[in-house]
Design an enzyme around this catalytic site. Structure first.
Site, PDB file in Angstrom:
ATOM      1  N   GLY A  19      58.576  -9.714  12.437  1.00 62.82           N
ATOM      2  CA  GLY A  19      59.447  -9.634  13.283  1.00 62.82           C
ATOM      3  C   GLY A  19      59.898 -11.040  14.023  1.00 62.82           C
ATOM      4  O   GLY A  19      60.643 -11.480  14.148  1.00 62.82           O
ATOM      5  N   ALA A  92      50.477 -14.965  12.322  1.00 65.05           N
ATOM      6  CA  ALA A  92      50.177 -13.517  11.920  1.00 65.05           C
ATOM      7  C   ALA A  92      49.082 -13.027  12.552  1.00 65.05           C
ATOM      8  O   ALA A  92      48.453 -13.486  13.320  1.00 65.05           O
ATOM      9  CB  ALA A  92      49.215 -14.203  10.387  1.00 65.05           C
ATOM     10  N   GLY A  93      49.494 -11.551  12.642  1.00 66.77           N
ATOM     11  CA  GLY A  93      48.575 -10.684  13.509  1.00 66.77           C
ATOM     12  C   GLY A  93      48.732  -9.344  13.237  1.00 66.77           C
ATOM     13  O   GLY A  93      49.770  -8.826  12.662  1.00 66.77           O
ATOM     14  N   SER A 142      48.599 -12.984  23.439  1.00 63.79           N
ATOM     15  CA  SER A 142      49.378 -11.988  24.156  1.00 63.79           C
ATOM     16  C   SER A 142      48.841 -11.760  25.477  1.00 63.79           C
ATOM     17  O   SER A 142      47.798 -12.228  25.759  1.00 63.79           O
ATOM     18  CB  SER A 142      48.820 -10.707  23.142  1.00 63.79           C
ATOM     19  OG  SER A 142      49.178  -9.465  23.989  1.00 63.79           O
ATOM     20  N   TYR A 155      41.768  -5.523  19.263  1.00 66.79           N
ATOM     21  CA  TYR A 155      43.111  -6.524  19.451  1.00 66.79           C
ATOM     22  C   TYR A 155      42.752  -7.249  20.735  1.00 66.79           C
ATOM     23  O   TYR A 155      43.070  -8.542  20.847  1.00 66.79           O
ATOM     24  CB  TYR A 155      44.172  -5.633  19.720  1.00 66.79           C
ATOM     25  CG  TYR A 155      45.674  -6.286  19.812  1.00 66.79           C
ATOM     26  CD1 TYR A 155      46.333  -6.746  18.810  1.00 66.79           C
ATOM     27  CD2 TYR A 155      46.189  -6.479  21.053  1.00 66.79           C
ATOM     28  CE1 TYR A 155      47.462  -7.427  18.982  1.00 66.79           C
ATOM     29  CE2 TYR A 155      47.525  -7.501  21.209  1.00 66.79           C
ATOM     30  CZ  TYR A 155      47.983  -7.807  20.129  1.00 66.79           C
ATOM     31  OH  TYR A 155      49.026  -8.359  20.108  1.00 66.79           O
ATOM     32  N   PRO A 185      53.079 -13.276  25.219  1.00 68.85           N
ATOM     33  CA  PRO A 185      54.080 -12.118  25.466  1.00 68.85           C
ATOM     34  C   PRO A 185      53.399 -10.758  25.846  1.00 68.85           C
ATOM     35  O   PRO A 185      52.356 -10.353  25.215  1.00 68.85           O
ATOM     36  CB  PRO A 185      54.861 -12.216  24.189  1.00 68.85           C
ATOM     37  CG  PRO A 185      54.148 -12.528  23.214  1.00 68.85           C
ATOM     38  CD  PRO A 185      52.755 -13.351  23.652  1.00 68.85           C
ATOM     39  N   PHE A 187      54.526  -6.572  25.704  1.00 70.35           N
ATOM     40  CA  PHE A 187      55.079  -5.652  24.780  1.00 70.35           C
ATOM     41  C   PHE A 187      56.639  -6.109  24.537  1.00 70.35           C
ATOM     42  O   PHE A 187      57.175  -6.574  25.275  1.00 70.35           O
ATOM     43  CB  PHE A 187      55.101  -4.126  25.069  1.00 70.35           C
ATOM     44  CG  PHE A 187      53.721  -3.810  25.179  1.00 70.35           C
ATOM     45  CD1 PHE A 187      53.078  -3.555  24.230  1.00 70.35           C
ATOM     46  CD2 PHE A 187      53.227  -3.490  26.638  1.00 70.35           C
ATOM     47  CE1 PHE A 187      51.492  -2.842  24.335  1.00 70.35           C
ATOM     48  CE2 PHE A 187      52.092  -3.001  26.906  1.00 70.35           C
ATOM     49  CZ  PHE A 187      51.074  -2.643  25.677  1.00 70.35           C
TER      50      PHE A 187
END
Length: 279
Positions: A19, A92-93, A142, A155, A185, A187
């Site tokens: 996405g 990639a994650g 994140s 995570y 970022p 959520f």
């Protein structure tokens, strides 16, 4: 600081068909960049490259961030195709929302291997190319690097590790004029988040993504990503208002945990995450 023009820069993206990868690729193409699209499925990569303008400006290579040889081969071929590589985005994650007590050890290892080791492998494979052009490396981390949610051990550990990796690598590469940044970022809506939203943790742990856990728009993350590269930032949070959380994690961590995580709801989420996994 003068903006780092993206026109005719060659930018490689891992996780390109995800996405964020797709949205970022389009935004970077709109800035005039040439794109090296890296992911696991050649058909998806080829179709995506075609929509972005074809082989002169966008091309795909199969690359697995769990294999350094795969990344080295793909980036070498991409550099030959475009004449070099200026920027690499490690995007990639994967995620897994389950208590450590119940998580399959193989799942834990997979999250760490893709999210953290995968960034290290990507950057390692990219170094000869970006050093030659005094380029830039960007890791998609994140806010989980600073705010360590329950049921998210693999995570958060991986994303905190990415942040630390970037800080260390930046010092190693400054002699070569190579910038290293991390994007953090909160959520935002992607296919990876759909399973989280559908599970009990969304309500019990993150208050159904309301209040301090609310989503930001994908477009906002993409704008920040492009800005990271253009300004060669060290660290950017999305939204920027959460920058203080990143700058002072030790000071604010317990306050955020007290505000954000109800003890009873977390206990229930832990129990539910283990249903069918114990015994």
């Amino acid at each position: 600081m003068k903006s780092y023009s993206l026109n005719d820069r060659v930018i490689a993206i891992t996780g390109a068909t995800g996405g964020l990868g797709r949205a970022a690729a389009q935004a970077l193409r709109d800035k005039g960049a040439k794109l090296v699209l890296l992911d696991l499925d050649l058909d998806s990569l080829s179709a995506m490259a075609a929509t972005l303008g074809g082989p002169d400006v966008a091309a795909g290579w199969v690359a697995n961030v769990r294999s350094i040889e795969s990344l080295e081969t793909a980036l070498r071929e991409a550099a030959q195709h475009f004449g070099g590589i200026d920027v690499v985005v490690a995007g990639a994650g994967v995620s897994s929302v389950v208590a450590l007590e119940y998580i399959d050890p193989a799942t834990f290892d997979r999250v760490i291997d893709i999210n953290l080791n995968g960034v290290a492998r990507t950057f390692r494979a990219a170094l000869p190319h970006v050093k030659a052009r005094r380029g830039y490396l960007l890791a998609i981390s994140s806010m989980a690097a600073f705010v360590h949610s329950p049921l998210n051990t693999a995570y958060t550990a991986s994303k905190a590790g990415v942040w630390a990796l970037c800080n260390s690598l930046r010092l190693e590469l400054r002699q070569h004029g190579v910038g290293v940044g991390s994007l953090h970022p909160t959520f935002f809506q992607t296919p990876m988040m759909e399973a989280v939203i559908d599970g009990p943790s969304s309500t019990l742990v993150w208050n159904n993504h309301q209040g301090i856990w609310q989503f930001v728009a994908l477009e906002q993350v993409v704008v920040a990503l492009v800005d990271c590269i253009e300004q060669r930032h060290d660290l950017v949070t999305v939204p920027r208002s959460q920058g203080l959380v990143a700058q002072a994690p030790g000071l604010l961590r317990r306050l955020i945990e007290w505000i954000g995580f109800d003890a009873g709801k977390v206990a229930e989420a832990v129990r539910l995450s283990g249903e069918g996994k114990s015994g």
